[in-house]
Design a protein around this motif. Structure first.
Motif, PDB file in Angstrom:
ATOM      1  N   PRO A  73       1.818   4.618   6.113  1.00  0.00           N
ATOM      2  CA  PRO A  73       1.776   3.279   5.520  1.00  0.00           C
ATOM      3  C   PRO A  73       1.501   2.245   6.601  1.00  0.00           C
ATOM      4  O   PRO A  73       2.014   2.351   7.724  1.00  0.00           O
ATOM      5  CB  PRO A  73       3.166   3.112   4.915  1.00  0.00           C
ATOM      6  N   ALA A  74       0.700   1.234   6.275  1.00  0.00           N
ATOM      7  CA  ALA A  74       0.364   0.210   7.263  1.00  0.00           C
ATOM      8  C   ALA A  74       1.600  -0.570   7.708  1.00  0.00           C
ATOM      9  O   ALA A  74       1.654  -1.076   8.835  1.00  0.00           O
ATOM     10  CB  ALA A  74      -0.682  -0.739   6.702  1.00  0.00           C
ATOM     11  N   ALA A  75       2.581  -0.675   6.843  1.00  0.00           N
ATOM     12  CA  ALA A  75       3.861  -1.316   7.173  1.00  0.00           C
ATOM     13  C   ALA A  75       4.904  -0.737   6.229  1.00  0.00           C
ATOM     14  O   ALA A  75       4.563  -0.102   5.218  1.00  0.00           O
ATOM     15  CB  ALA A  75       3.774  -2.834   7.021  1.00  0.00           C
ATOM     16  N   GLU A  76       6.158  -0.951   6.550  1.00  0.00           N
ATOM     17  CA  GLU A  76       7.222  -0.409   5.709  1.00  0.00           C
ATOM     18  C   GLU A  76       7.092  -0.960   4.288  1.00  0.00           C
ATOM     19  O   GLU A  76       7.035  -2.174   4.071  1.00  0.00           O
ATOM     20  CB  GLU A  76       8.583  -0.778   6.291  1.00  0.00           C
ATOM     21  N   GLY A  77       7.009  -0.057   3.307  1.00  0.00           N
ATOM     22  CA  GLY A  77       6.884  -0.448   1.909  1.00  0.00           C
ATOM     23  C   GLY A  77       5.476  -0.793   1.469  1.00  0.00           C
ATOM     24  O   GLY A  77       5.244  -1.070   0.289  1.00  0.00           O
ATOM     25  N   SER A  78       4.507  -0.781   2.396  1.00  0.00           N
ATOM     26  CA  SER A  78       3.127  -1.142   2.050  1.00  0.00           C
ATOM     27  C   SER A  78       2.417   0.019   1.358  1.00  0.00           C
ATOM     28  O   SER A  78       2.655   1.191   1.661  1.00  0.00           O
ATOM     29  CB  SER A  78       2.358  -1.522   3.321  1.00  0.00           C
ATOM     30  N   LYS A  79       1.517  -0.305   0.427  1.00  0.00           N
ATOM     31  CA  LYS A  79       0.668   0.705  -0.208  1.00  0.00           C
ATOM     32  C   LYS A  79      -0.638   0.897   0.555  1.00  0.00           C
ATOM     33  O   LYS A  79      -1.414   1.798   0.234  1.00  0.00           O
ATOM     34  CB  LYS A  79       0.379   0.306  -1.661  1.00  0.00           C
ATOM     35  N   ASN A  80      -0.917   0.036   1.520  1.00  0.00           N
ATOM     36  CA  ASN A  80      -2.086   0.220   2.374  1.00  0.00           C
ATOM     37  C   ASN A  80      -1.801   1.348   3.361  1.00  0.00           C
ATOM     38  O   ASN A  80      -0.659   1.529   3.800  1.00  0.00           O
ATOM     39  CB  ASN A  80      -2.416  -1.065   3.124  1.00  0.00           C
ATOM     40  N   ARG A  81      -2.843   2.091   3.747  1.00  0.00           N
ATOM     41  CA  ARG A  81      -2.640   3.289   4.542  1.00  0.00           C
ATOM     42  C   ARG A  81      -3.608   3.335   5.726  1.00  0.00           C
ATOM     43  O   ARG A  81      -4.681   2.716   5.685  1.00  0.00           O
ATOM     44  CB  ARG A  81      -2.859   4.535   3.676  1.00  0.00           C
ATOM     45  N   TYR A  82      -3.206   4.073   6.751  1.00  0.00           N
ATOM     46  CA  TYR A  82      -4.123   4.290   7.881  1.00  0.00           C
ATOM     47  C   TYR A  82      -3.834   5.643   8.518  1.00  0.00           C
ATOM     48  O   TYR A  82      -2.732   6.206   8.372  1.00  0.00           O
ATOM     49  CB  TYR A  82      -4.000   3.177   8.918  1.00  0.00           C
ATOM     50  N   SER A  83      -4.825   6.167   9.217  1.00  0.00           N
ATOM     51  CA  SER A  83      -4.664   7.349  10.055  1.00  0.00           C
ATOM     52  C   SER A  83      -5.186   7.017  11.445  1.00  0.00           C
ATOM     53  O   SER A  83      -6.253   6.396  11.588  1.00  0.00           O
ATOM     54  CB  SER A  83      -5.433   8.555   9.490  1.00  0.00           C
ATOM     55  N   ASP A  84      -4.432   7.429  12.448  1.00  0.00           N
ATOM     56  CA  ASP A  84      -4.819   7.203  13.834  1.00  0.00           C
ATOM     57  C   ASP A  84      -5.593   8.415  14.330  1.00  0.00           C
ATOM     58  O   ASP A  84      -5.190   9.562  14.087  1.00  0.00           O
ATOM     59  CB  ASP A  84      -3.565   6.996  14.677  1.00  0.00           C
ATOM     60  N   GLU A 129      -8.143  10.048  17.790  1.00  0.00           N
ATOM     61  CA  GLU A 129      -8.209   9.995  19.250  1.00  0.00           C
ATOM     62  C   GLU A 129      -8.871   8.715  19.747  1.00  0.00           C
ATOM     63  O   GLU A 129      -8.424   8.105  20.710  1.00  0.00           O
ATOM     64  CB  GLU A 129      -8.975  11.196  19.782  1.00  0.00           C
ATOM     65  N   ASN A 130      -9.945   8.321  19.106  1.00  0.00           N
ATOM     66  CA  ASN A 130     -10.747   7.205  19.626  1.00  0.00           C
ATOM     67  C   ASN A 130     -10.945   6.072  18.632  1.00  0.00           C
ATOM     68  O   ASN A 130     -11.804   5.215  18.845  1.00  0.00           O
ATOM     69  CB  ASN A 130     -12.111   7.730  20.085  1.00  0.00           C
ATOM     70  N   GLY A 131     -10.194   6.055  17.551  1.00  0.00           N
ATOM     71  CA  GLY A 131     -10.354   5.004  16.559  1.00  0.00           C
ATOM     72  C   GLY A 131      -9.285   5.071  15.488  1.00  0.00           C
ATOM     73  O   GLY A 131      -8.391   5.927  15.521  1.00  0.00           O
ATOM     74  N   VAL A 132      -9.380   4.161  14.520  1.00  0.00           N
ATOM     75  CA  VAL A 132      -8.408   4.064  13.428  1.00  0.00           C
ATOM     76  C   VAL A 132      -9.157   3.903  12.116  1.00  0.00           C
ATOM     77  O   VAL A 132     -10.077   3.082  12.010  1.00  0.00           O
ATOM     78  CB  VAL A 132      -7.458   2.861  13.639  1.00  0.00           C
ATOM     79  N   LEU A 133      -8.782   4.696  11.116  1.00  0.00           N
ATOM     80  CA  LEU A 133      -9.318   4.542   9.763  1.00  0.00           C
ATOM     81  C   LEU A 133      -8.255   3.918   8.874  1.00  0.00           C
ATOM     82  O   LEU A 133      -7.074   4.292   8.947  1.00  0.00           O
ATOM     83  CB  LEU A 133      -9.762   5.891   9.194  1.00  0.00           C
ATOM     84  N   TYR A 134      -8.700   2.987   8.026  1.00  0.00           N
ATOM     85  CA  TYR A 134      -7.768   2.175   7.229  1.00  0.00           C
ATOM     86  C   TYR A 134      -8.237   2.123   5.780  1.00  0.00           C
ATOM     87  O   TYR A 134      -9.448   2.003   5.501  1.00  0.00           O
ATOM     88  CB  TYR A 134      -7.717   0.763   7.820  1.00  0.00           C
ATOM     89  N   TRP A 135      -7.286   2.202   4.865  1.00  0.00           N
ATOM     90  CA  TRP A 135      -7.589   2.085   3.437  1.00  0.00           C
ATOM     91  C   TRP A 135      -6.644   1.074   2.816  1.00  0.00           C
ATOM     92  O   TRP A 135      -5.430   1.180   2.942  1.00  0.00           O
ATOM     93  CB  TRP A 135      -7.425   3.432   2.742  1.00  0.00           C
ATOM     94  N   ARG A 136      -7.248   0.041   2.191  1.00  0.00           N
ATOM     95  CA  ARG A 136      -6.456  -0.957   1.475  1.00  0.00           C
ATOM     96  C   ARG A 136      -6.276  -0.511   0.029  1.00  0.00           C
ATOM     97  O   ARG A 136      -7.238  -0.108  -0.633  1.00  0.00           O
ATOM     98  CB  ARG A 136      -7.140  -2.324   1.524  1.00  0.00           C
TER      99      ARG A 136
END
Length: 350
Positions: A136-147, A149-156
């Motif tokens: 989760p992007a933050a505690e309780g958030s429905k937005n998500r991310y994966s870290d 090696e060289n970047g970050v993917l994010y889904w709203r």
């Protein structure tokens, strides 16, 4: 023979990678599939996925995520070598788990996995392997991310696609390797300019971001010149790439030729979400000492090294705050890049 028996036979039976059976073939807790555990792994079968083996760190991660009753479902492939020939993976009904020796095993699923797959999987140099599960992007958030090696993917939440984040440039948040070195010097230089057993230390060159000079050793020059190490897994978390700090030192010896030394520090820079601080901590160190004649009549290199242990040892793993993140900015990752730059990634604003 069942489908599990057939798969086991194809894998070499008791002399294959799974070893001898440990359990009878059993119905899964979800009431749908079947499984059997072996000395070194398992085979799981369901009508939709077929029979596939799973073992090692990938199996351990799948177990932690709830086996077949978790969100990944049943395995759809055996454990397989990745196309880059470095890592391993299993695909599941609803995602994948990827493993690399320096990173351990992490799951990736949903639209973040779809983006990663469409952009080259682990062979994409802008991303590489996952170094976290989807979070989760933050505690309780429905937005998500994966870290990665060289970047970050994010889904709203609610969007139909994941996106690749760019490094944060606001307020000079991301740093070049030379800028990071200046912060590291604030930690390292006081350590290198004190007295050891009554002898004053002084810097003759450095600190620089690179390994020690090879001095005729078989070390690949391209490796020692790299400013950072690879990632590493300490059994609990993936540690960021470590900055390799090389410093040549002198040690004053009254009435004799000074002693020379080469001190190597490896320092991790990382983000602490709880304290909202960017921190640096020395993780590893070693030193080589040269005692010239006739100084060698009075002191040995081993004695100097033992004195260094008393000075440097207590500093290892000591955390130093180098930046405080302002309120209202949600930092997702602080990543040491292969060239030594420090990239900061924040959750995009609405």
């Amino acid at each position: 023979m069942s489908a599990i028996d057939t798969k086991y036979s194809q894998l070499g039976g008791s002399s294959g990678l799974l070893g001898a059976p440990k359990t009878p073939e059993t119905t899964c807790p979800d009431g749908v599939g079947r499984f059997r555990h072996y000395a070194f792994g398992s085979i799981y079968w369901s009508p939709d996925s077929g029979a596939h083996e799973i073992h090692g760190a990938i199996r351990n991660r799948w177990a932690q995520l709830g086996w077949e009753k978790g969100f990944l479902g049943y395995p759809k492939t055996d454990e397989t070598k990745t196309p880059d020939q470095i890592g391993r993976f299993n695909h599941f009904q609803h995602g994948s788990i990827y493993w690399k020796p320096t990173l351990s095993a992490h799951e990736v699923h949903g639209l973040i996995r779809s983006y990663w797959a469409e952009h080259g999987w682990e062979k994409n140099p802008d991303l590489g392997y996952p170094i976290s599960d989807e979070l989760p992007a933050a505690e309780g958030s429905k937005n998500r991310y994966s870290d990665f090696e060289n970047g970050v993917l994010y889904w709203r939440y609610g969007e139909t696609k994941a996106v690749e984040l760019s490094k944060m440039v606001l307020g000079n948040a991301s740093k070049t390797a030379s800028e990071v070195l200046e912060e590291i010097k604030k930690i390292a230089v006081p350590l290198m300019t004190q007295k050891v057993d009554g002898h004053q230390l002084y810097i003759t060159s450095g600190p620089t971001l690179c390994g020690p000079e090879p001095l005729g050793s078989p070390i690949n020059p391209a490796e020692y010149l790299k400013p950072v190490t690879d990632y590493s897994f300490n059994g609990q978390r993936v540690m960021n790439r470590l900055y390799k700090v090389h410093t040549a030192l002198g040690i004053e010896v009254s009435g004799s030729a000074d002693i020379s030394a080469s001190l190597e520090l490896q320092i991790e820079v990382f983000f602490d979400k709880k304290t909202r601080t960017v921190n640096a901590a020395p993780r590893k160190w070693w030193i080589s000492v040269h005692v010239p004649w006739p100084t060698s009549w009075g002191v040995s290199a081993d004695e100097i090294v033992e004195q260094f242990k008393k000075v440097v040892g207590p500093e290892i793993n000591k955390v130093h705050e180098i930046a405080k993140v302002p309120e209202g900015i949600n930092i997702l990752s602080v990543k040491t890049m292969p060239n030594g730059d420090l990239n900061v990634y924040m959750e995009p604003l609405l």
